[in-house]
Design an enzyme around this catalytic site. Structure first.
Site, PDB file in Angstrom:
ATOM      1  N   HIS A  83      47.744  41.082  36.275  1.00 14.30           N
ATOM      2  CA  HIS A  83      46.581  41.219  35.780  1.00 14.30           C
ATOM      3  C   HIS A  83      46.211  42.540  35.358  1.00 14.30           C
ATOM      4  CE1 HIS A  83      45.245  40.120  39.134  1.00 14.30           C
ATOM      5  NE2 HIS A  83      44.671  40.904  38.879  1.00 14.30           N
ATOM      6  N   HIS A 115      44.460  49.207  36.768  1.00 15.80           N
ATOM      7  CA  HIS A 115      46.136  49.237  37.810  1.00 15.80           C
ATOM      8  C   HIS A 115      46.287  48.096  37.603  1.00 15.80           C
ATOM      9  CE1 HIS A 115      43.228  47.579  40.961  1.00 15.80           C
ATOM     10  NE2 HIS A 115      44.050  47.312  41.824  1.00 15.80           N
TER      11      HIS A 115
END
Lengths: 172, 172
Positions: A34, A115
């Site tokens: 995720h 990120h």
């Protein structure tokens, strides 16, 4: 209860991330790959109701957008994390900022760097080995961000989805 | 891609279920504790779009409802599964049937028995031990079902959420 907000990239990207996470990320089994939009935070039932209205509003203001994952990077030496970098566009910064406002505003310890973590809590030498061998690799990956999810954490540290919010803003 | 549909009971119930799943369910790390509404099925992108419209429609027709988890049960000898039984009300049967209709209709091999799995693929003797010691236990658990989730499966067999559907029907 502890909540967090994230989006999941395309299945293909999640599968690639998992091929690394399996070896290098102790959170591998706790949540799918995720991109965090808001770090874990505490919230009670009343807060949840307000947060839901807030997130509904945010989802109406932002249009779906495409993001690229160009290459690997690391938070070392601050954190022994290796991640697939997310191109820092206005769209993702705006989504992050709108989510982290109003009733969901919290001061952050670090600037937001979107990120996709593929390794964390890595021993120093392993981090250098892995990052050294992968840092030149180009990832020609991209995904449409057309939704995000509010999640809560169970006692075993794994995450369950509470709700999906579909981005419904109109693009300019 | 492989999809499935389920709802998650309250966090408290998920935590209880996980205390058993950790020991007895090899799917423990692949998905949070859940009640399946539609078993895994294959669907392409065009099917996904149709399924989404169908599930939106279903969610508008069903009102949130309360369900009880009265006791443990088992699918033995058909399957070496132990589960927390879900009271079979008209509401949950109706939700299941409406989801499994139209573009999402598939023939089922078994009648639908709503359940929250806490152990599966158990060796015969372990199943008898665990079920024998827990079968008299009363679970005074209940949860509001006010949403369900469409999920897809990654290559490592874990599940990622695609979308939440909020039950928005009016109660009679």
């Amino acid at each position: 209860m502890k909540y967090g907000i994230a989006f999941f990239p395309d299945k293909k990207i999640q599968d690639i991330a998992n091929s690394y996470r399996k070896r290098y990320d102790p959170h591998y089994a706790l949540i799918p790959p995720h991109v965090t939009l808001k770090e874990a935070f505490e919230m009670d039932d009343e807060g949840l109701s307000q947060a839901n209205s807030h997130l509904e509003k945010v989802s109406r203001e932002i249009a779906p957008f495409l993001i690229h994952f160009p290459k690997l990077s690391t938070f070392h030496p601050t954190n022994n994390v290796i991640y697939i970098a997310v191109e820092e566009t206005e769209a993702i910064k705006s989504l992050h900022e709108k989510i982290n406002s109003g009733v969901l505003f919290h001061e952050r310890r670090y600037a937001y760097i979107p990120h996709l973590t593929i390794g964390q809590e890595m021993p120093e030498d392993e981090l250098h080995d892995v990052y050294g061998s992968l840092r030149m690799k180009r990832f020609e990956l991209s995904t449409w961000v057309d939704r995000f999810h509010l999640m809560y954490q169970l006692e075993n540290k794994s995450w369950t989805i509470y709700q999906t919010y579909l981005l419904r803003g109109s693009s300019e």
